[in-house]
Design a protein around this motif. Structure first.
Motif, PDB file in Angstrom:
ATOM      1  N   ILE A  13      26.050  42.430  66.405  1.00  0.00           N
ATOM      2  CA  ILE A  13      27.014  41.377  66.687  1.00  0.00           C
ATOM      3  C   ILE A  13      28.292  41.650  65.908  1.00  0.00           C
ATOM      4  N   THR A  14      29.417  41.441  66.572  1.00  0.00           N
ATOM      5  CA  THR A  14      30.735  41.559  65.944  1.00  0.00           C
ATOM      6  C   THR A  14      31.487  40.258  66.139  1.00  0.00           C
ATOM      7  N   THR A  15      32.562  40.091  65.378  1.00  0.00           N
ATOM      8  CA  THR A  15      33.353  38.855  65.433  1.00  0.00           C
ATOM      9  C   THR A  15      34.662  39.122  66.140  1.00  0.00           C
ATOM     10  N   ASP A  16      34.925  38.330  67.161  1.00  0.00           N
ATOM     11  CA  ASP A  16      36.232  38.359  67.837  1.00  0.00           C
ATOM     12  C   ASP A  16      37.099  37.293  67.162  1.00  0.00           C
ATOM     13  N   TYR A  17      38.008  37.732  66.280  1.00  0.00           N
ATOM     14  CA  TYR A  17      38.776  36.779  65.487  1.00  0.00           C
ATOM     15  C   TYR A  17      39.851  36.065  66.303  1.00  0.00           C
ATOM     16  N   GLU A  18      40.147  36.549  67.498  1.00  0.00           N
ATOM     17  CA  GLU A  18      41.113  35.845  68.339  1.00  0.00           C
ATOM     18  C   GLU A  18      40.476  34.613  68.978  1.00  0.00           C
ATOM     19  N   THR A  19      39.245  34.756  69.422  1.00  0.00           N
ATOM     20  CA  THR A  19      38.561  33.625  70.061  1.00  0.00           C
ATOM     21  C   THR A  19      37.557  32.958  69.138  1.00  0.00           C
ATOM     22  N   GLN A  20      37.342  33.548  67.942  1.00  0.00           N
ATOM     23  CA  GLN A  20      36.363  33.018  66.994  1.00  0.00           C
ATOM     24  C   GLN A  20      34.960  32.978  67.597  1.00  0.00           C
ATOM     25  N   GLU A  21      34.646  34.029  68.362  1.00  0.00           N
ATOM     26  CA  GLU A  21      33.332  34.132  68.985  1.00  0.00           C
ATOM     27  C   GLU A  21      32.551  35.292  68.371  1.00  0.00           C
ATOM     28  N   GLY A  22      31.227  35.173  68.434  1.00  0.00           N
ATOM     29  CA  GLY A  22      30.359  36.274  68.054  1.00  0.00           C
ATOM     30  C   GLY A  22      29.961  37.044  69.300  1.00  0.00           C
ATOM     31  N   VAL A  23      30.290  38.345  69.329  1.00  0.00           N
ATOM     32  CA  VAL A  23      30.050  39.177  70.507  1.00  0.00           C
ATOM     33  C   VAL A  23      28.778  39.994  70.261  1.00  0.00           C
ATOM     34  N   ILE A  24      27.743  39.733  71.048  1.00  0.00           N
ATOM     35  CA  ILE A  24      26.483  40.463  70.933  1.00  0.00           C
ATOM     36  C   ILE A  24      26.543  41.680  71.850  1.00  0.00           C
ATOM     37  N   LYS A  25      26.265  42.871  71.270  1.00  0.00           N
ATOM     38  CA  LYS A  25      26.333  44.121  72.022  1.00  0.00           C
ATOM     39  C   LYS A  25      25.005  44.869  71.903  1.00  0.00           C
ATOM     40  N   LEU A  26      24.791  45.746  72.890  1.00  0.00           N
ATOM     41  CA  LEU A  26      23.599  46.583  72.876  1.00  0.00           C
ATOM     42  C   LEU A  26      23.798  47.708  71.868  1.00  0.00           C
ATOM     43  N   LYS A  27      22.849  47.851  70.963  1.00  0.00           N
ATOM     44  CA  LYS A  27      22.939  48.876  69.922  1.00  0.00           C
ATOM     45  C   LYS A  27      22.251  50.170  70.346  1.00  0.00           C
ATOM     46  N   LYS A  28      21.118  50.062  71.021  1.00  0.00           N
ATOM     47  CA  LYS A  28      20.443  51.242  71.558  1.00  0.00           C
ATOM     48  C   LYS A  28      19.740  50.824  72.853  1.00  0.00           C
ATOM     49  N   PRO A  29      19.454  51.776  73.742  1.00  0.00           N
ATOM     50  CA  PRO A  29      18.909  51.419  75.062  1.00  0.00           C
ATOM     51  C   PRO A  29      17.598  50.639  74.956  1.00  0.00           C
ATOM     52  N   VAL A  30      17.420  49.760  75.936  1.00  0.00           N
ATOM     53  CA  VAL A  30      16.177  48.989  76.028  1.00  0.00           C
ATOM     54  C   VAL A  30      15.449  49.411  77.301  1.00  0.00           C
ATOM     55  N   ASP A  31      14.150  49.183  77.313  1.00  0.00           N
ATOM     56  CA  ASP A  31      13.316  49.613  78.439  1.00  0.00           C
ATOM     57  C   ASP A  31      12.502  48.422  78.924  1.00  0.00           C
ATOM     58  N   PHE A  32      12.703  48.081  80.194  1.00  0.00           N
ATOM     59  CA  PHE A  32      12.004  46.942  80.778  1.00  0.00           C
ATOM     60  C   PHE A  32      10.499  47.162  80.758  1.00  0.00           C
ATOM     61  N   GLU A  33      10.084  48.407  80.996  1.00  0.00           N
ATOM     62  CA  GLU A  33       8.661  48.695  81.054  1.00  0.00           C
ATOM     63  C   GLU A  33       8.006  48.656  79.678  1.00  0.00           C
ATOM     64  N   THR A  34       8.788  48.791  78.630  1.00  0.00           N
ATOM     65  CA  THR A  34       8.231  48.784  77.276  1.00  0.00           C
ATOM     66  C   THR A  34       8.281  47.397  76.647  1.00  0.00           C
ATOM     67  N   LYS A  35       9.455  46.722  76.725  1.00  0.00           N
ATOM     68  CA  LYS A  35       9.613  45.390  76.131  1.00  0.00           C
ATOM     69  C   LYS A  35      10.589  44.604  76.987  1.00  0.00           C
ATOM     70  N   ARG A  36      10.196  43.409  77.360  1.00  0.00           N
ATOM     71  CA  ARG A  36      10.971  42.652  78.340  1.00  0.00           C
ATOM     72  C   ARG A  36      11.767  41.502  77.744  1.00  0.00           C
ATOM     73  N   ALA A  37      11.655  41.221  76.469  1.00  0.00           N
ATOM     74  CA  ALA A  37      12.414  40.117  75.873  1.00  0.00           C
ATOM     75  C   ALA A  37      12.567  40.355  74.376  1.00  0.00           C
ATOM     76  N   TYR A  38      13.699  39.861  73.848  1.00  0.00           N
ATOM     77  CA  TYR A  38      13.990  39.966  72.420  1.00  0.00           C
ATOM     78  C   TYR A  38      14.497  38.616  71.921  1.00  0.00           C
ATOM     79  N   SER A  39      14.350  38.399  70.629  1.00  0.00           N
ATOM     80  CA  SER A  39      14.826  37.165  69.997  1.00  0.00           C
ATOM     81  C   SER A  39      15.653  37.531  68.767  1.00  0.00           C
TER      82      SER A  39
END
Length: 692
Positions: free
Chosen positions: A318-344
């Motif tokens: 997650i990074t901070t967009d200081y113009e909108t004061q929002e937290g931007v969640i980004k993908l850090k490494k690829p995910v696989d539907f067949e391996t894991k289907r949900a994250y928290s």
């Protein structure tokens, strides 16, 4: 309170009394009597002698803004020598004389003919003189006096600015100074209360108050909250006459803005965020945004976001967009539907700057749960390895299996895969691949000495969706077999000096040879040098292997003669270290040459064979050249003189000498160089020639 009213009433009465005393014309405006040489009797008949006295008076006063129907009497001038018979004439001059102020030249009464304004002019300076009416002779020396304009309360207070703007931090303590407003009154501050100002607040209560004497505005309520109300409009009044009834007043507006302090922590508007991401997404791709609300502004409202917990900490960032004061969640490494289907994720929002004065309002942070679902995507096939390396022997027959590549569909559907070779990487079509199982085979024999490595690219595509395609690099190493015999590393040639039988043999090799093999080191060195079996007992030469991949060729006897044989061809067998070994026979040329006493080569030509029997070709050419030179000399056409005889004799001697010398091509050049020299010497100085 009653004592204050009584005191104020007494001050008003005293002011009115002073005002009436100041404007009594007979008391303030007449001249004191002056006696000029006449006598006055005392009480007991005594005659008193008085000295002459000049002009003596007080100041005159006139009230400003007088608007009555008749001119106002300012005062009266009177000389002590005026007996009332009309012989004295009073004259007035100076500022405003004749226009604003006029005088009755008989009585000396001065009147103001115009309304005066103290704020325009506070006093006038005039000159008075008493003269004889008939002769205009001065009876008294001229004297100066002042007419002061008496102030009345005719000017209201005025503020320096029509409007004021001020700031004060929110939640300031009661009594915090905000701004000072200042008013001025054009009336006389030294007379009465006309210019005595008192400040009061008309609008803005109960939030603010104003100090009556100084005009300083202060906060009146605690904990005023900018987030509840940011701007206040305050009206301040300034009233003269000390604020008493009848005084004049003026007002101004003050806009007061509450500035922000960090008194509010960030707060997420919801407890859970739901997001989704495709398994085809690449790292760095945005998944979603969260925002914690902070009613503060500026740096007090800055919020930074962090992932503090959850099973997706490794896969998301997650990074901070200081113009909108929002937290931007980004993908850090690829995910696989067949391996894991949900994250928290557990995301925290915290203020960047915290004010220690309001730390008790904290904590200045909040957390929220973010749930991210992984969406299935039709992914391209995936090879089991990022690259492949296979080996095949050179010269292998067409159809030899090189190796296999394997890919699979990572999707749940597990679609069948079809393989193919990128022909841009196999232009000579050395290989083919089975489209069903990925086995790679050769189509023709390969030569390692031409190409040791071949690199191709193999495609894998889903049968039902050719657009879903993957590729993998395949490196094929061609293994060496011993299919190349070693050869001479260079076109070697040997030389040996002719000699007699009694001369001892040299221990130096005629030539040192080495070999070269196109095969790699496993099938090349070490090289073995030998003579063929049929001439292993060769009487002329032998080969000695140095065991370092070189060999020396040596002479086994002396007495080589070019006349008998000038050239020998020696076959040499070279074998490599391969299994099985390969060998070849290479021919070494050995020439028999003439050498000097030090063993240096002079000539390997066959013409040298006849030098002992007679003249060589070079000598004959030299003799013919001499004859041509002799015939070309004009002096030879005449009868010979003794000097010429001597010269010819010497030339003949030289020719005979050269005929017995073994001449090669260099000696022939010497003949042509020497003959002209000896010719000149013999011609010019026979004596010198004889001495030579």
């Amino acid at each position: 309170m009653k004592e204050n009213y009584c005191l104020q009433a007494a001050l008003v009465c005293l002011g009115m009394l002073c005002h009436s005393q100041a404007f009594a014309p007979e008391r303030r405006g007449h001249l004191r009597p002056s006696f000029h040489g006449h006598h006055e009797k005392g009480k007991e008949g005594q005659v008193l002698q008085r000295s002459k006295r000049g002009w003596v008076w007080n100041q005159f006063f006139v009230i400003e803004e007088y608007t009555g129907p008749d001119p106002v009497l300012v005062g009266r001038l009177h000389s002590d020598i005026d007996s009332g018979d009309g012989n004295i004439k009073y004259i007035l001059s100076g500022e405003g004389a004749g226009t604003i102020f006029v005088i009755d030249d008989k009585s000396g009464n001065i009147h103001a003919t115009k309304t005066l304004d103290r704020e325009e002019r506070a006093q006038y300076t005039l000159m008075a003189q008493a003269v004889d009416r008939d002769t205009n002779r001065p009876l008294e020396p001229p004297s100066e006096f002042i007419v002061k304009v008496q102030d009345i309360n005719d000017n209201p207070p005025e503020f320096l600015h029509e409007t004021y703007h001020a700031n004060v931090p929110e939640r300031s303590n009661v009594g915090t100074s905000v701004i000072q407003v200042t008013a001025s009154d054009a009336d006389d501050p030294t007379y009465g209360n006309s210019a005595k100002l008192v400040y009061s607040i008309l609008e803005g209560q109960p939030y603010f108050s104003v100090e009556a004497q100084t005009g300083i505005i202060r906060t009146a309520l605690p904990n005023m909250d900018r987030e509840a109300k940011e701007e206040y409009h305050v009206v301040i009044q300034a009233k003269d006459m000390g604020g008493h009834m009848g005084g004049l007043s003026g007002t101004t507006k003050v806009t007061i803005t509450l500035t922000d302090v960090n008194d509010n922590p960030p707060k997420f508007p919801q407890s859970v965020y739901q997001m989704s991401v495709s398994e085809a997404a690449v790292p760095g791709e945005e998944v979603g945004r969260v925002k914690a609300k902070d009613p503060d502004i500026g740096e007090n409202g800055l919020v930074t976001y962090n992932i503090v917990d959850g099973d997706g900490m490794e896969s998301f960032e997650i990074t901070t967009d200081y113009e909108t004061q929002e937290g931007v969640i980004k993908l850090k490494k690829p995910v696989d539907f067949e391996t894991k289907r949900a994250y928290s994720l557990k995301v925290e929002a915290a203020n960047v700057h915290i004010d220690p004065k309001f730390i008790s309002n904290g904590p200045f942070k909040d957390t929220v749960t973010v749930k991210i679902a992984v969406e299935d995507a039709d992914e391209p096939p995936m090879f089991l390895a990022p690259s492949y390396i296979h080996e095949v022997q050179e010269n292998a027959a067409a159809g030899t299996v090189v190796g296999r590549v394997h890919a699979k569909d990572p999707d749940a559907a597990n679609s069948p895969i079809r393989y193919s070779i990128d022909r841009h990487t196999d232009l000579d079509r050395f290989f083919t691949i089975n489209p069903e199982d990925g086995f790679i085979k050769t189509t023709k024999p390969l030569d390692r000495e031409e190409t040791a490595w071949l690199n191709i690219t193999v495609f894998a595509a889903e049968i039902h969706n050719r657009h879903q395609e993957a590729k993998v690099p395949v490196a094929i190493r061609v293994l060496d077999v011993n299919d190349n015999a070693p050869k001479f590393a260079a076109p070697y040639e040997g030389f040996i000096c002719e000699s007699d039988q009694t001369k001892p043999l040299s221990n130096q090799p005629i030539v040192t040879i080495s070999a070269d093999d196109k095969d790699d080191t496993a099938n090349g060195p070490r090289f073995i040098f030998s003579l063929p079996p049929e001439i292993i007992h060769n009487p002329n030469f032998t080969v000695r292997d140095n065991r370092d991949n070189t060999a020396g060729v040596y002479a086994r006897r002396g007495g080589f003669s070019r006349q008998k044989q000038d050239l020998y061809l020696l076959p040499i067998v070279i074998s490599d270290g391969g299994i099985p070994p390969m060998s070849s026979t290479n021919t070494l040329t050995i020439k028999v040459c003439g050498c000097d006493v030090n063993g240096a080569l002079l000539s390997c030509n066959a013409e040298a064979y006849i030098l002992n029997a007679g003249l060589s070709t070079g000598a004959l050419i030299a003799i013919l050249a001499c004859i041509v030179i002799l015939l070309g000399c004009p002096s030879l056409m005449e009868p010979p003189s003794p000097r010429e005889d001597m010269r010819l004799l010497y030339l003949g001697f030289q020719l005979m000498l050269f005929s017995y010398v073994k001449v090669n091509r260099f000696c022939l050049l010497g003949v042509f160089i020497k003959l002209p020299f000896f010719y000149v010497v013999a011609t010019e100085s026979p004596t010198t020639l004889m001495s030579l």
